[in-house]
Design an enzyme around this catalytic site. Sequence first.
Site, PDB file in Angstrom:
ATOM      1  N   GLU A 116       0.854  -1.197   0.000  1.00  0.00           N
ATOM      2  CA  GLU A 116       0.000   0.000   0.000  1.00  0.00           C
ATOM      3  C   GLU A 116       0.884   1.238   0.000  1.00  0.00           C
ATOM      4  O   GLU A 116       2.113   1.137   0.123  1.00  0.00           O
ATOM      5  CB  GLU A 116      -0.928  -0.027   1.219  1.00  0.00           C
ATOM      6  CG  GLU A 116      -1.948  -1.150   1.154  1.00  0.00           C
ATOM      7  CD  GLU A 116      -2.832  -1.221   2.382  1.00  0.00           C
ATOM      8  OE1 GLU A 116      -3.253  -0.181   2.880  1.00  0.00           O
ATOM      9  OE2 GLU A 116      -3.068  -2.345   2.845  1.00  0.00           O
ATOM     10  N   HIS A 241      -8.663   9.595   3.326  1.00  0.00           N
ATOM     11  CA  HIS A 241      -8.265   8.516   2.408  1.00  0.00           C
ATOM     12  C   HIS A 241      -8.477   9.023   0.986  1.00  0.00           C
ATOM     13  O   HIS A 241      -9.527   9.598   0.682  1.00  0.00           O
ATOM     14  CB  HIS A 241      -9.125   7.266   2.652  1.00  0.00           C
ATOM     15  CG  HIS A 241      -8.537   6.032   2.040  1.00  0.00           C
ATOM     16  ND1 HIS A 241      -8.465   5.845   0.680  1.00  0.00           N
ATOM     17  CD2 HIS A 241      -7.977   4.925   2.597  1.00  0.00           C
ATOM     18  CE1 HIS A 241      -7.897   4.675   0.431  1.00  0.00           C
ATOM     19  NE2 HIS A 241      -7.587   4.099   1.590  1.00  0.00           N
ATOM     20  N   ARG A 288      -0.504   8.670   2.001  1.00  0.00           N
ATOM     21  CA  ARG A 288      -1.892   9.116   1.854  1.00  0.00           C
ATOM     22  C   ARG A 288      -2.097  10.624   1.890  1.00  0.00           C
ATOM     23  O   ARG A 288      -2.894  11.170   1.152  1.00  0.00           O
ATOM     24  CB  ARG A 288      -2.643   8.547   3.049  1.00  0.00           C
ATOM     25  CG  ARG A 288      -3.773   7.740   2.649  1.00  0.00           C
ATOM     26  CD  ARG A 288      -4.254   7.009   3.828  1.00  0.00           C
ATOM     27  NE  ARG A 288      -4.229   5.607   3.504  1.00  0.00           N
ATOM     28  CZ  ARG A 288      -4.699   4.677   4.287  1.00  0.00           C
ATOM     29  NH1 ARG A 288      -5.208   4.998   5.457  1.00  0.00           N
ATOM     30  NH2 ARG A 288      -4.662   3.431   3.915  1.00  0.00           N
ATOM     31  N   HIS A 349     -11.125   9.547   7.042  1.00  0.00           N
ATOM     32  CA  HIS A 349     -10.921   8.101   7.178  1.00  0.00           C
ATOM     33  C   HIS A 349     -10.408   7.690   8.551  1.00  0.00           C
ATOM     34  O   HIS A 349     -10.853   6.698   9.120  1.00  0.00           O
ATOM     35  CB  HIS A 349      -9.904   7.685   6.110  1.00  0.00           C
ATOM     36  CG  HIS A 349      -9.578   6.228   6.081  1.00  0.00           C
ATOM     37  ND1 HIS A 349     -10.514   5.263   5.780  1.00  0.00           N
ATOM     38  CD2 HIS A 349      -8.412   5.560   6.315  1.00  0.00           C
ATOM     39  CE1 HIS A 349      -9.938   4.068   5.822  1.00  0.00           C
ATOM     40  NE2 HIS A 349      -8.671   4.217   6.154  1.00  0.00           N
ATOM     41  N   ARG A 384      -0.707   8.601   9.327  1.00  0.00           N
ATOM     42  CA  ARG A 384      -0.538   7.158   9.553  1.00  0.00           C
ATOM     43  C   ARG A 384      -0.140   6.434   8.276  1.00  0.00           C
ATOM     44  O   ARG A 384      -0.725   6.671   7.210  1.00  0.00           O
ATOM     45  CB  ARG A 384      -1.846   6.561  10.071  1.00  0.00           C
ATOM     46  CG  ARG A 384      -1.813   5.057  10.202  1.00  0.00           C
ATOM     47  CD  ARG A 384      -3.109   4.543  10.772  1.00  0.00           C
ATOM     48  NE  ARG A 384      -4.217   4.793   9.907  1.00  0.00           N
ATOM     49  CZ  ARG A 384      -4.764   3.883   9.096  1.00  0.00           C
ATOM     50  NH1 ARG A 384      -4.275   2.654   9.054  1.00  0.00           N
ATOM     51  NH2 ARG A 384      -5.793   4.188   8.351  1.00  0.00           N
TER      52      ARG A 384
HETATM   53  P1  FAD Z   1     -13.511   0.279  16.180  1.00  0.00           P
HETATM   54  O1  FAD Z   1     -13.208  -0.937  15.415  1.00  0.00           O
HETATM   55  O2  FAD Z   1     -14.091   1.416  15.446  1.00  0.00           O
HETATM   56  O3  FAD Z   1     -14.472  -0.111  17.381  1.00  0.00           O
HETATM   57  C1  FAD Z   1     -15.039   0.889  18.188  1.00  0.00           C
HETATM   58  C2  FAD Z   1     -16.149   0.264  19.001  1.00  0.00           C
HETATM   59  O4  FAD Z   1     -16.583   1.174  20.014  1.00  0.00           O
HETATM   60  C3  FAD Z   1     -17.369  -0.094  18.202  1.00  0.00           C
HETATM   61  O5  FAD Z   1     -17.811  -1.361  18.647  1.00  0.00           O
HETATM   62  C4  FAD Z   1     -18.394   0.976  18.594  1.00  0.00           C
HETATM   63  O6  FAD Z   1     -19.721   0.595  18.454  1.00  0.00           O
HETATM   64  C5  FAD Z   1     -18.010   1.187  20.049  1.00  0.00           C
HETATM   65  N1  FAD Z   1     -18.417   2.468  20.626  1.00  0.00           N
HETATM   66  C6  FAD Z   1     -18.116   3.715  20.182  1.00  0.00           C
HETATM   67  N2  FAD Z   1     -18.668   4.638  21.009  1.00  0.00           N
HETATM   68  C7  FAD Z   1     -19.317   3.954  21.997  1.00  0.00           C
HETATM   69  C8  FAD Z   1     -20.077   4.341  23.126  1.00  0.00           C
HETATM   70  N3  FAD Z   1     -20.343   5.631  23.422  1.00  0.00           N
HETATM   71  N4  FAD Z   1     -20.590   3.374  23.928  1.00  0.00           N
HETATM   72  C9  FAD Z   1     -20.396   2.057  23.643  1.00  0.00           C
HETATM   73  N5  FAD Z   1     -19.692   1.635  22.558  1.00  0.00           N
HETATM   74  C10 FAD Z   1     -19.152   2.577  21.759  1.00  0.00           C
HETATM   75  N6  FAD Z   1      -6.629  -0.025   9.311  1.00  0.00           N
HETATM   76  C11 FAD Z   1      -5.649  -0.890   8.996  1.00  0.00           C
HETATM   77  O7  FAD Z   1      -4.680  -1.034   9.738  1.00  0.00           O
HETATM   78  N7  FAD Z   1      -5.750  -1.630   7.851  1.00  0.00           N
HETATM   79  C12 FAD Z   1      -6.785  -1.519   6.994  1.00  0.00           C
HETATM   80  O8  FAD Z   1      -6.839  -2.211   5.995  1.00  0.00           O
HETATM   81  C13 FAD Z   1      -7.809  -0.593   7.286  1.00  0.00           C
HETATM   82  N8  FAD Z   1      -8.844  -0.420   6.438  1.00  0.00           N
HETATM   83  C14 FAD Z   1      -9.868   0.406   6.805  1.00  0.00           C
HETATM   84  C15 FAD Z   1     -10.981   0.519   5.977  1.00  0.00           C
HETATM   85  C16 FAD Z   1     -12.069   1.277   6.362  1.00  0.00           C
HETATM   86  C17 FAD Z   1     -13.272   1.393   5.473  1.00  0.00           C
HETATM   87  C18 FAD Z   1     -12.038   1.952   7.606  1.00  0.00           C
HETATM   88  C19 FAD Z   1     -13.208   2.762   8.053  1.00  0.00           C
HETATM   89  C20 FAD Z   1     -10.913   1.877   8.412  1.00  0.00           C
HETATM   90  C21 FAD Z   1      -9.829   1.109   8.024  1.00  0.00           C
HETATM   91  N9  FAD Z   1      -8.691   0.999   8.825  1.00  0.00           N
HETATM   92  C22 FAD Z   1      -7.698   0.131   8.497  1.00  0.00           C
HETATM   93  C23 FAD Z   1      -8.643   1.624  10.144  1.00  0.00           C
HETATM   94  C24 FAD Z   1      -8.991   0.578  11.207  1.00  0.00           C
HETATM   95  O9  FAD Z   1     -10.026  -0.247  10.719  1.00  0.00           O
HETATM   96  C25 FAD Z   1      -9.447   1.208  12.492  1.00  0.00           C
HETATM   97  O10 FAD Z   1      -8.575   2.231  12.883  1.00  0.00           O
HETATM   98  C26 FAD Z   1      -9.484   0.152  13.612  1.00  0.00           C
HETATM   99  O11 FAD Z   1     -10.279  -0.924  13.194  1.00  0.00           O
HETATM  100  C27 FAD Z   1     -10.029   0.754  14.878  1.00  0.00           C
HETATM  101  O12 FAD Z   1     -10.264  -0.267  15.794  1.00  0.00           O
HETATM  102  P2  FAD Z   1     -10.817   0.099  17.241  1.00  0.00           P
HETATM  103  O13 FAD Z   1     -11.010  -1.166  17.948  1.00  0.00           O
HETATM  104  O14 FAD Z   1      -9.961   1.141  17.831  1.00  0.00           O
HETATM  105  O15 FAD Z   1     -12.219   0.833  16.938  1.00  0.00           O
HETATM  106  C1  SIN Z   2      -7.221   0.611   2.715  1.00  0.00           C
HETATM  107  O1  SIN Z   2      -7.454  -0.582   2.513  1.00  0.00           O
HETATM  108  O2  SIN Z   2      -6.950   1.422   1.835  1.00  0.00           O
HETATM  109  C2  SIN Z   2      -7.264   1.099   4.112  1.00  0.00           C
HETATM  110  C3  SIN Z   2      -6.000   0.789   4.764  1.00  0.00           C
HETATM  111  C4  SIN Z   2      -5.821   1.595   6.007  1.00  0.00           C
HETATM  112  O3  SIN Z   2      -6.612   2.495   6.309  1.00  0.00           O
HETATM  113  O4  SIN Z   2      -4.839   1.331   6.697  1.00  0.00           O
END
Ligand code: FAD
Ligand code: SIN
Length: 519
Positions: A116, A241, A288, A349, A384
């Site tokens: 990437e 993004h 990015r 993003h 990032r």
């Molecule tokens: P999340 O997975 O967002 O989980 C947050 C949780 O908190 C959820 O369950 C939500 O419901 C809960 N929550 C929020 N507020 C409250 C509240 N007030 N009360 C109770 N629950 C609450 N990163 C990579 O490294 N590689 C990738 O390929 C990649 N692709 C991506 C593609 C997309 C489309 C997106 C949107 C992001 C991508 N990212 C990627 C970024 C990565 O997915 C996220 O940064 C990471 O998954 C965040 O994980 P987390 O556990 O911190 O939060």
């Molecule tokens: C993507 O697949 O382009 C998202 C990857 C990332 O946010 O790290």
Amino acid sequence: MVTTDYLVIGSGIAGLTFSVKIAEKFPERKVIIVTKANEDESNTKYAQGGVAVVLDKEKDSFKKHIKDTLIAGDGLCKEDVVKLVIKEGPKRLKELLLWGANFDTNASGNLDLGKEGGHSEYRVVHHKDITGYEIERALLKRVHQLPNITILPHHFAIDLVTNHHIDNYKSETLSCFGAYIFNQNTGDIFTIKANSTMLASGGIGCVYGHTTNPVIATGDGIAMAYRAKARIKDMEFVQFHPTALYEEKGESSFLISEAVRGFGAYLRNKKGHRFMPDYDKRAELASRDIVSQSIDSELKKSGDPHVYLDCTHLDIEAFKNHFPNIYKKCLEHHINIEKDWIPVIPASHYLCGGIKVNKKGKTTIDNLFACGECSRTGLHGANRLASNSLLEALVYAHNIFKYHSKHDCKSPDVAIPDWNDEGTTIPEEHILIQHNLKQLQALMRNYVGIVRSNKRLKRAIKHLDLIYNEVEDLYKESKITSSLCELRNMINVSHLIIRQSLDRKGNKGGYYNIDNAKK
Ligand code: FAD
Ligand code: SIN
């Protein structure tokens, strides 16, 4: 009131990984996970590209991944954190495999590695183009096997409980005792008292309306921590993004993974010119921040609503195999990538900043930890590197677990008052919430987007103050609803983004202010 050893707020990769580890190690201790939507709803579920880990010992090295991360972060990464996270990668990935997550393999049976933007080598472990979905599935399966974890879906954390909620509590230090929780099924609000509380509540994409994030990404944890007086840092570094699918009607949110550019796709403007080599020698695989700013510049020059991603020269069968979900989604939009270019635009993003934590995941409040996208560890600096986010969440969930294995957090025996909603009524004016939300998102998009200026930022603060006052009045007189709490949280988060943008002198990574460029 409910009591527990560990309260985890959020069920994405950060919250689930910590919960599994601590519950496996201490079967006698109790973990409660509250999550505001269905248990799998999270940014994690939508991750496409994968997890960046150094596995190819011949071509790749920790040194190269560290260098790529530091370059992407534009001088603002914490180098010791970068080294720690990257060197831990292979071990943490191994655990994920043990918990049953499946990743694609190549013809020789080794994990297939993608590439990437900003990566000098192939190192992104993936499951087709739905890596996050697979990780979330595997983690939830493990959570359900552990009897000492209780997961409460549709339970919304409203606010953290700290010293100032407790009468006559005298202490030099600020501590967290748990949180007030809103049961969305019944409308009840109750307290969860915990020895240790962990915010794993994810990102803030929805503040911009036009985002790759699902609707849960409203910055609740960051706003709660801010109201509780935790230190919040680097909020100006919102990552856009470069390639969200452009939709003429409405706000597009579907991501076309950066891995598609890693696979060889080109960015073209409407005239067909492949413009990225004009901006950076890494062309489409520049980091990015650079690709998004270059697209923004192309759009401003041409007045066009989007640019294109051209995949027509690629091996289509291999594309379909690697990116079946993207291929299908494009077809649903009548885009056949074999002959059509995909219209794309940048969308908010990821948040590089958040709740400041040390290497153990500790915030500046005692017994309060933060992990994943809501936290600011110093790994990402000003921008990032792709696929470093899932990795960061895995490593920090482990660090927090390690801390708890050695230190027994104990919340003092205090009486926490119940949530007081005396004198409030059910909000009848839902239209006001919707209206304020739209105003907020337009304000952030127009004044606090990829390219900022002091004038726009100051105007944004003024407009935001008006929305803030209206919403605070509504909040004081209304019974709790999730949408009202989320709006209030998004206002707090927007305030932090704008204020910290105004405080930043000089442009770095994802932060670009035309007034700084003039100096
Ligand atoms: P999340 O997975 O967002 O989980 C947050 C949780 O908190 C959820 O369950 C939500 O419901 C809960 N929550 C929020 N507020 C409250 C509240 N007030 N009360 C109770 N629950 C609450 N990163 C990579 O490294 N590689 C990738 O390929 C990649 N692709 C991506 C593609 C997309 C489309 C997106 C949107 C992001 C991508 N990212 C990627 C970024 C990565 O997915 C996220 O940064 C990471 O998954 C965040 O994980 P987390 O556990 O911190 O939060
Ligand atoms: C993507 O697949 O382009 C998202 C990857 C990332 O946010 O790290």
